[in-house]
Design a protein around this motif. Structure first.
Motif, short mmCIF file in Angstrom:
data_model
loop_
_atom_site.label_atom_id
_atom_site.label_comp_id
_atom_site.label_asym_id
_atom_site.label_seq_id
_atom_site.Cartn_x
_atom_site.Cartn_y
_atom_site.Cartn_z
N ASP A 85 3.34 1.48 16.68
CA ASP A 85 4.20 -0.02 16.56
C ASP A 85 3.35 -1.43 17.03
O ASP A 85 4.39 -2.27 17.19
CB ASP A 85 4.75 -0.25 18.00
N VAL A 86 2.25 -1.61 16.78
CA VAL A 86 1.44 -2.93 16.19
C VAL A 86 0.64 -3.28 15.14
O VAL A 86 1.08 -2.50 13.97
CB VAL A 86 0.29 -2.36 17.32
N CYS A 87 1.28 -4.57 14.51
CA CYS A 87 1.97 -5.18 13.69
C CYS A 87 0.97 -6.92 13.15
O CYS A 87 0.48 -7.10 14.41
CB CYS A 87 2.92 -5.32 12.65
N ALA A 88 0.63 -6.57 12.75
CA ALA A 88 -0.49 -8.69 12.65
C ALA A 88 -0.16 -9.25 11.30
O ALA A 88 0.29 -8.25 10.24
CB ALA A 88 -1.72 -8.09 12.52
N SER A 89 0.42 -9.50 11.11
CA SER A 89 0.51 -11.08 9.75
C SER A 89 -0.23 -11.96 10.07
O SER A 89 -0.63 -12.57 11.19
CB SER A 89 2.11 -11.25 9.50
N GLY A 90 -0.17 -12.64 8.98
CA GLY A 90 -1.09 -14.56 8.10
C GLY A 90 -1.30 -14.01 6.70
O GLY A 90 -0.56 -13.31 5.66
N ALA A 92 0.99 -1.57 0.20
CA ALA A 92 -0.07 0.15 -0.31
C ALA A 92 1.00 1.23 0.21
O ALA A 92 1.89 1.54 0.67
CB ALA A 92 -1.33 0.01 1.17
N LYS A 93 0.25 2.16 -0.68
CA LYS A 93 1.30 3.43 -0.50
C LYS A 93 1.27 4.25 0.44
O LYS A 93 2.58 4.99 0.97
CB LYS A 93 1.23 4.15 -2.04
N ASP A 94 0.63 4.33 1.34
CA ASP A 94 0.02 5.43 2.55
C ASP A 94 -0.06 4.49 3.49
O ASP A 94 -0.30 5.54 4.22
CB ASP A 94 -1.41 5.86 1.53
N TYR A 95 -0.04 2.81 3.26
CA TYR A 95 -0.30 2.40 4.77
C TYR A 95 0.92 1.33 5.01
O TYR A 95 1.62 1.06 3.42
CB TYR A 95 -1.31 1.74 5.15
N ALA A 96 0.80 1.06 6.03
CA ALA A 96 1.96 -0.22 6.15
C ALA A 96 2.06 -1.80 5.83
O ALA A 96 0.73 -2.58 6.80
CB ALA A 96 2.63 -0.21 7.38
N ILE A 97 1.07 -2.06 5.02
CA ILE A 97 0.50 -3.52 4.35
C ILE A 97 1.21 -4.06 3.89
O ILE A 97 1.18 -3.22 2.37
CB ILE A 97 -1.08 -2.97 3.42
N THR A 124 -0.66 -15.74 -0.09
CA THR A 124 0.54 -16.57 1.01
C THR A 124 1.27 -16.09 1.94
O THR A 124 1.23 -16.68 3.12
CB THR A 124 1.76 -16.60 -0.25
N SER A 125 1.06 -15.07 2.36
CA SER A 125 1.11 -14.02 3.76
C SER A 125 1.25 -12.58 3.20
O SER A 125 -0.14 -11.91 2.34
CB SER A 125 2.60 -14.10 4.27
N GLY A 126 1.36 -11.61 4.76
CA GLY A 126 0.52 -10.53 4.59
C GLY A 126 0.87 -10.09 5.70
O GLY A 126 0.58 -10.80 6.85
N GLU A 127 0.88 -8.13 6.26
CA GLU A 127 1.38 -8.25 7.30
C GLU A 127 0.66 -6.77 6.99
O GLU A 127 1.09 -6.36 6.30
CB GLU A 127 2.64 -7.89 7.38
#
Length: 181
Positions: free
Chosen positions: A156-161, A108-113, A148-151
């Motif tokens: 400071d909070v991250c989620a992945s899967g 994503a350009k504007d977000y940490a995705i 296959t994966s994403g974050e």
């Protein structure tokens, strides 16, 4: 009784003699896609560039490539390998159908995705050689992308899967030049 009648030779549509049975080629193309799914907000229209290298022997070909595309919200990059079959090669025109496998990542350009995908593309390419080793071509295809994966991070909070709800698919198109060497 007059002059004898001369017979006219018949035209034959022989295979393109400009391209031999064995060759390698480099391609550069404008590349676009309409990819998405209802579960992830509908379709997005991407545009960018596709670069590829292909080796061919007879009617079979194999190659690798890189695609970079973007829309207003996402950046899309893909590396792929493909295998093709030449459907026709006559009068400086050719057609190739191909399929392959690839790996794609979206940011994503504007977000940490960040999202990663396994890709299965199919494509039909038609082209015309206007010089012995240079062709212009257009391609139309379809690809399926399995997550296959994403974050995703917020502060400071991250989620992945990974999730099948993030699987997408859609139409692809290209227009470019192919140089054989």
């Amino acid at each position: 009784m007059g002059e004898p009648v001369k017979s006219q030779p018949t035209k034959s549509h022989a295979a393109n003699k400009l391209v031999g049975d064995s060759y390698a080629s480099f391609s550069a193309a404008y590349s676009g896609a309409k990819i998405g799914a209802d579960d992830v907000g509908g379709d997005s229209r991407f545009s960018g560039v596709d670069l590829g290298l292909v080796g061919a022997q007879g009617d079979l070909s194999a190659g690798v490539g890189f695609t970079y595309q973007a829309d207003s919200d996402w950046k899309y990059s893909e590396i792929y390998s493909k295998f093709g079959y030449r459907l026709f090669n006559q009068n400086n025109n050719y057609g190739i159908v191909s399929t392959g496998v690839g790996y794609a990542w979206l940011s994503a350009k504007d977000y940490a995705i960040d999202l990663d995908y396994f890709v299965l593309p199919v494509e039909l390419e038609v082209g015309h050689y206007f010089q012995s080793n240079l062709a212009m071509y257009a391609a139309l295809g379809y690809k399926w992308l399995w997550n296959t994966s994403g974050e995703a991070c917020y502060g400071d909070v991250c989620a992945s899967g990974s999730s099948s709800e993030l699987d997408v698919d859609g139409m692809t198109y290209k227009a470019g030049l192919r140089y054989n060497f």
